[in-house]
Design an enzyme around this catalytic site. Structure first.
Site, PDB file in Angstrom:
ATOM      1  N   ASP A 127       0.814  -1.215   0.000  1.00 36.15           N
ATOM      2  CA  ASP A 127       0.000   0.000   0.000  1.00 36.15           C
ATOM      3  C   ASP A 127       0.852   1.273   0.000  1.00 36.15           C
ATOM      4  O   ASP A 127       0.385   2.346   0.373  1.00 36.15           O
ATOM      5  CB  ASP A 127      -0.978   0.000   1.179  1.00 36.15           C
ATOM      6  CG  ASP A 127      -0.274  -0.123   2.509  1.00 36.15           C
ATOM      7  OD1 ASP A 127       0.951  -0.405   2.505  1.00 36.15           O
ATOM      8  OD2 ASP A 127      -0.931   0.076   3.549  1.00 36.15           O
ATOM      9  N   HIS A 149      24.233   7.027 -18.641  1.00 37.76           N
ATOM     10  CA  HIS A 149      23.086   7.049 -17.720  1.00 37.76           C
ATOM     11  C   HIS A 149      23.426   6.420 -16.369  1.00 37.76           C
ATOM     12  O   HIS A 149      22.567   5.849 -15.699  1.00 37.76           O
ATOM     13  CB  HIS A 149      21.874   6.337 -18.350  1.00 37.76           C
ATOM     14  CG  HIS A 149      21.327   7.077 -19.521  1.00 37.76           C
ATOM     15  ND1 HIS A 149      20.533   6.487 -20.477  1.00 37.76           N
ATOM     16  CD2 HIS A 149      21.455   8.372 -19.905  1.00 37.76           C
ATOM     17  CE1 HIS A 149      20.204   7.391 -21.398  1.00 37.76           C
ATOM     18  NE2 HIS A 149      20.751   8.539 -21.070  1.00 37.76           N
ATOM     19  N   ASP A 207      24.937  15.385 -13.072  1.00 33.46           N
ATOM     20  CA  ASP A 207      23.824  15.823 -13.922  1.00 33.46           C
ATOM     21  C   ASP A 207      22.587  15.779 -13.034  1.00 33.46           C
ATOM     22  O   ASP A 207      22.089  14.699 -12.707  1.00 33.46           O
ATOM     23  CB  ASP A 207      23.690  14.889 -15.129  1.00 33.46           C
ATOM     24  CG  ASP A 207      22.629  15.356 -16.115  1.00 33.46           C
ATOM     25  OD1 ASP A 207      21.816  16.231 -15.756  1.00 33.46           O
ATOM     26  OD2 ASP A 207      22.606  14.833 -17.240  1.00 33.46           O
ATOM     27  N   ASP A 265      17.832  21.429 -15.623  1.00 31.64           N
ATOM     28  CA  ASP A 265      18.654  20.281 -16.052  1.00 31.64           C
ATOM     29  C   ASP A 265      20.076  20.787 -16.254  1.00 31.64           C
ATOM     30  O   ASP A 265      20.373  21.405 -17.278  1.00 31.64           O
ATOM     31  CB  ASP A 265      18.049  19.721 -17.353  1.00 31.64           C
ATOM     32  CG  ASP A 265      18.800  18.511 -17.880  1.00 31.64           C
ATOM     33  OD1 ASP A 265      19.721  18.029 -17.195  1.00 31.64           O
ATOM     34  OD2 ASP A 265      18.454  18.058 -18.986  1.00 31.64           O
ATOM     35  N   HIS A 325      26.164  11.501 -28.116  1.00 33.79           N
ATOM     36  CA  HIS A 325      24.782  11.960 -27.940  1.00 33.79           C
ATOM     37  C   HIS A 325      24.588  13.307 -28.613  1.00 33.79           C
ATOM     38  O   HIS A 325      25.537  13.889 -29.124  1.00 33.79           O
ATOM     39  CB  HIS A 325      24.389  11.999 -26.453  1.00 33.79           C
ATOM     40  CG  HIS A 325      25.203  12.922 -25.595  1.00 33.79           C
ATOM     41  ND1 HIS A 325      25.049  14.291 -25.610  1.00 33.79           N
ATOM     42  CD2 HIS A 325      26.177  12.666 -24.676  1.00 33.79           C
ATOM     43  CE1 HIS A 325      25.877  14.829 -24.718  1.00 33.79           C
ATOM     44  NE2 HIS A 325      26.586  13.874 -24.147  1.00 33.79           N
ATOM     45  N   HIS A 343      17.926  19.256 -25.861  1.00 33.44           N
ATOM     46  CA  HIS A 343      16.518  18.856 -26.008  1.00 33.44           C
ATOM     47  C   HIS A 343      15.662  19.992 -25.489  1.00 33.44           C
ATOM     48  O   HIS A 343      16.139  20.852 -24.738  1.00 33.44           O
ATOM     49  CB  HIS A 343      16.242  17.562 -25.218  1.00 33.44           C
ATOM     50  CG  HIS A 343      16.766  17.594 -23.800  1.00 33.44           C
ATOM     51  ND1 HIS A 343      16.075  18.176 -22.760  1.00 33.44           N
ATOM     52  CD2 HIS A 343      17.932  17.163 -23.267  1.00 33.44           C
ATOM     53  CE1 HIS A 343      16.789  18.068 -21.645  1.00 33.44           C
ATOM     54  NE2 HIS A 343      17.929  17.475 -21.928  1.00 33.44           N
ATOM     55  N   HIS A 346      12.759  16.149 -20.760  1.00 37.81           N
ATOM     56  CA  HIS A 346      12.847  16.065 -22.217  1.00 37.81           C
ATOM     57  C   HIS A 346      11.477  16.498 -22.707  1.00 37.81           C
ATOM     58  O   HIS A 346      10.569  15.675 -22.854  1.00 37.81           O
ATOM     59  CB  HIS A 346      13.186  14.644 -22.676  1.00 37.81           C
ATOM     60  CG  HIS A 346      14.562  14.217 -22.263  1.00 37.81           C
ATOM     61  ND1 HIS A 346      15.030  12.936 -22.384  1.00 37.81           N
ATOM     62  CD2 HIS A 346      15.591  14.931 -21.733  1.00 37.81           C
ATOM     63  CE1 HIS A 346      16.285  12.872 -21.940  1.00 37.81           C
ATOM     64  NE2 HIS A 346      16.635  14.070 -21.526  1.00 37.81           N
ATOM     65  N   GLU A 380      24.211  20.879 -24.146  1.00 36.78           N
ATOM     66  CA  GLU A 380      24.947  19.944 -23.296  1.00 36.78           C
ATOM     67  C   GLU A 380      25.936  19.037 -24.036  1.00 36.78           C
ATOM     68  O   GLU A 380      25.785  17.825 -24.034  1.00 36.78           O
ATOM     69  CB  GLU A 380      23.959  19.079 -22.506  1.00 36.78           C
ATOM     70  CG  GLU A 380      22.847  18.426 -23.331  1.00 36.78           C
ATOM     71  CD  GLU A 380      21.972  17.529 -22.475  1.00 36.78           C
ATOM     72  OE1 GLU A 380      22.508  16.653 -21.785  1.00 36.78           O
ATOM     73  OE2 GLU A 380      20.743  17.716 -22.507  1.00 36.78           O
ATOM     74  N   TYR A 395      33.541  11.703 -23.659  1.00 40.62           N
ATOM     75  CA  TYR A 395      33.623  10.533 -22.780  1.00 40.62           C
ATOM     76  C   TYR A 395      34.696   9.604 -23.342  1.00 40.62           C
ATOM     77  O   TYR A 395      34.504   9.050 -24.435  1.00 40.62           O
ATOM     78  CB  TYR A 395      32.259   9.830 -22.723  1.00 40.62           C
ATOM     79  CG  TYR A 395      31.129  10.835 -22.524  1.00 40.62           C
ATOM     80  CD1 TYR A 395      30.759  11.257 -21.251  1.00 40.62           C
ATOM     81  CD2 TYR A 395      30.494  11.413 -23.633  1.00 40.62           C
ATOM     82  CE1 TYR A 395      29.773  12.211 -21.079  1.00 40.62           C
ATOM     83  CE2 TYR A 395      29.506  12.371 -23.463  1.00 40.62           C
ATOM     84  CZ  TYR A 395      29.140  12.769 -22.192  1.00 40.62           C
ATOM     85  OH  TYR A 395      28.172  13.712 -22.030  1.00 40.62           O
ATOM     86  N   ARG A 441      30.747  16.493 -19.215  1.00 42.87           N
ATOM     87  CA  ARG A 441      29.602  17.125 -19.887  1.00 42.87           C
ATOM     88  C   ARG A 441      29.366  18.463 -19.198  1.00 42.87           C
ATOM     89  O   ARG A 441      29.551  18.574 -17.974  1.00 42.87           O
ATOM     90  CB  ARG A 441      28.347  16.237 -19.805  1.00 42.87           C
ATOM     91  CG  ARG A 441      27.132  16.860 -20.455  1.00 42.87           C
ATOM     92  CD  ARG A 441      25.991  15.868 -20.747  1.00 42.87           C
ATOM     93  NE  ARG A 441      25.429  15.242 -19.555  1.00 42.87           N
ATOM     94  CZ  ARG A 441      25.690  14.000 -19.185  1.00 42.87           C
ATOM     95  NH1 ARG A 441      26.511  13.240 -19.886  1.00 42.87           N
ATOM     96  NH2 ARG A 441      25.147  13.494 -18.085  1.00 42.87           N
ATOM     97  N   GLU A 467      26.301  21.293 -19.123  1.00 45.44           N
ATOM     98  CA  GLU A 467      24.915  21.458 -19.583  1.00 45.44           C
ATOM     99  C   GLU A 467      24.265  22.675 -18.936  1.00 45.44           C
ATOM    100  O   GLU A 467      24.271  22.823 -17.715  1.00 45.44           O
ATOM    101  CB  GLU A 467      24.098  20.200 -19.208  1.00 45.44           C
ATOM    102  CG  GLU A 467      22.620  20.326 -19.533  1.00 45.44           C
ATOM    103  CD  GLU A 467      21.858  19.036 -19.320  1.00 45.44           C
ATOM    104  OE1 GLU A 467      22.265  18.228 -18.456  1.00 45.44           O
ATOM    105  OE2 GLU A 467      20.843  18.840 -20.008  1.00 45.44           O
TER     106      GLU A 467
HETATM  107  N1  GLY Z   1      19.433  14.849 -17.439  1.00 41.28           N
HETATM  108  C1  GLY Z   1      18.885  14.409 -18.627  1.00 41.28           C
HETATM  109  C2  GLY Z   1      19.525  15.009 -19.772  1.00 41.28           C
HETATM  110  O1  GLY Z   1      20.513  15.707 -19.621  1.00 41.28           O
HETATM  111  O2  GLY Z   1      19.064  14.893 -20.873  1.00 41.28           O
HETATM  112 MN    MN Z   2      19.586  17.427 -20.610  1.00 41.69          MN
HETATM  113 MN    MN Z   3      21.048  16.609 -17.781  1.00 44.37          MN
END
Ligand code: GLY
Ligand code: MN
Ligand code: MN
Length: 434
Positions: free
Chosen positions: A36, A239, A256, A267, A346, A350, A357, A381, A385, A402, A404
């Site tokens: 529950d 990830h 991140d 973000d 990547h 976004h 996203h 971003e 890597y 990264r 961002e």
């Molecule tokens: N934290 C998700 C992204 O950077 O897209």
């Molecule tokens: Mn992002």
């Molecule tokens: Mn991010």
């Protein structure tokens, strides 16, 4: 405070776009974690965008046409349940306070929906989003089909409501921009705090606790997504979210993390040395990623299409990979062959908004990248890597970086919403000095 007029205007705008027919927009279900205990409740973003209403078990119905109407279905007042779970508006108060034309008990949905759906030319619904809602709505249509001999007609056109709402959500109003600015400021302060706190030999989760503390103490309701706190080689797993490793002296830490404030996500990614001082190799790669990010941000303006920032970042990164001897050959050859993907796999951003996203098309109807327009919000971003490999100088092994930021497109360029998060090598080293 609820900006009632704005939510009413959104419903009005959507009703106009629908021109005819009926829209059914349920909020998200509650999800059981075990027995529950539930996961923290999060409303559906589009339902919230159109209502401002945060309670589960709610549905918005819009009826377009000469007498447009917005109707809410929600939980009844229930003193017993409110003692256990907290306040509920009930239909009457929800109608008044959220400005609907009508409100009903969610228990009346099947009965009222049948009446509302009968003889409508079109149904606007997000078919395929939820199997249980698909079944329920299809059940209503089938019930109406059995009434054909009494002259009842069934909508013969089912349109995806997301096409209309997603496009509206892409352009942020001044009210939304202000919330996003605040969300970005909280997340920036959280990153700065985490940076100041970090020392070699701490655990990744200790640093996570620092920025979560800042999120909550500044009024954010939750992290906007699963946070990544990745020391050393972990940063090369895009990830990674175990966040349970020890931070080595001499490693970088990639964080991140963003918060959700009144529904809106920030973000941010920052990468910094656990001991406060970049090594030569770390500094080379960091400066490269930062140069790529600055080149990309430079392209965030209304003269450019969605992909221009990505193209700009890629150009800087590829030249840098060649200069650092990570890639061989000329720029065009590295771009053409995709060899850069060993280190940058990547895209550069976004849309950002109620969803991290966020919704909205990236291409126009002719299949071209859409132009950037004022009031759109996006992330920028780029990263790099570097996993251990024979073709890579050892000094770069396990460097994952990264950077961002969240950016608002303006009339004359862009506003970096997350500008308060420390970013240059000098500022990071100064911030971490102790
Ligand atoms: N934290 C998700 C992204 O950077 O897209
Ligand atoms: Mn992002
Ligand atoms: Mn991010």
């Amino acid at each position: 405070m609820l900006n009632l007029k704005e939510f009413q205007q959104r419903r009005g705008q959507l009703l106009q776009k629908m021109s005819a027919g009926i829209a059914i927009i349920p909020t998200a279900p509650e999800v059981i974690r075990n027995r529950d205990s539930h996961y923290p409740y999060r409303f559906d973003s589009s339902f919230y965008y159109l209502t401002g209403f945060k309670e589960p078990e709610s549905v918005l119905v819009l009826v377009a046409g000469s007498e447009p109407k917005s109707i809410l279905f929600c939980r009844d007042k229930d003193i017993e349940r409110e003692i256990w779970d907290g306040f509920r508006y009930g239909a009457e108060a929800a109608k008044e306070q959220f400005g609907f034309d009508e409100a009903h008990s969610i228990n009346a949905l099947d009965e009222v929906a049948l009446k509302l759906l009968a003889n409508q030319p079109k149904l606007h619904f997000s078919l395929g989003e939820s199997a249980s809602w698909d079944t329920r709505v299809t059940g209503w249509l089938n019930t109406l089909r059995t009434q054909a001999r009494s002259g009842v007609s069934v909508p013969d056109d089912i349109c995806d409501i997301r096409k209309l709402v997603d496009e509206m959500r892409l352009y942020k109003s001044p009210f939304e921009q202000e919330i996003m600015r605040s969300s970005a400021n909280i997340a920036a302060a959280a990153h700065n705090r985490a940076m100041q706190f970090t020392k070699p030999h701490m655990m990744e989760y200790e640093v996570e606790a620092e920025f979560l503390h800042e999120f909550y103490r500044k009024g954010a309701q939750a992290p906007a997504y699963t946070s990544i706190v990745a020391g050393g080689a972990n940063a090369c797993t895009l990830h990674y979210n175990a966040n349970n490793a020890k931070l080595n002296d001499g490693d970088l830490l990639l964080i991140d993390a963003g918060c959700e404030l009144d529904g809106y996500a920030s973000d941010i990614t920052r990468t910094f040395p656990t001991n406060g001082k970049f090594s030569a190799a770390q500094k080379d790669v960091y400066k490269l990623v930062l140069a790529a990010q600055m080149a990309a941000i430079e392209k965030v303006n209304t003269n450019n299409h969605w992909n221009a920032p990505h193209d700009a970042a890629l150009e800087v990164l590829i030249q840098g990979f060649i200069d650092l001897k990570l890639c061989k050959g000329g720029k065009d050859a590295v771009l053409e062959s995709g060899a850069y993907r060993q280190f940058y796999m990547h895209r550069t951003g976004h849309w950002l908004g109620l969803d991290v996203h966020d919704v909205g098309e990236y291409k126009n109807k002719s299949g071209e990248w859409r132009m950037l327009e004022p009031n759109m919000t996006l992330t920028v971003e780029p990263g790099c890597y570097i996993r251990p490999a024979d073709n890579v100088p050892k000094a770069f092994w396990n460097i994952g970086i990264r950077i961002e930021d969240d950016v608002l497109v303006t009339q004359n360029g862009c506003e970096v919403l997350t500008k308060n998060a420390v970013k240059t090598v000098a500022d990071i080293e100064a911030q971490m000095k102790r």
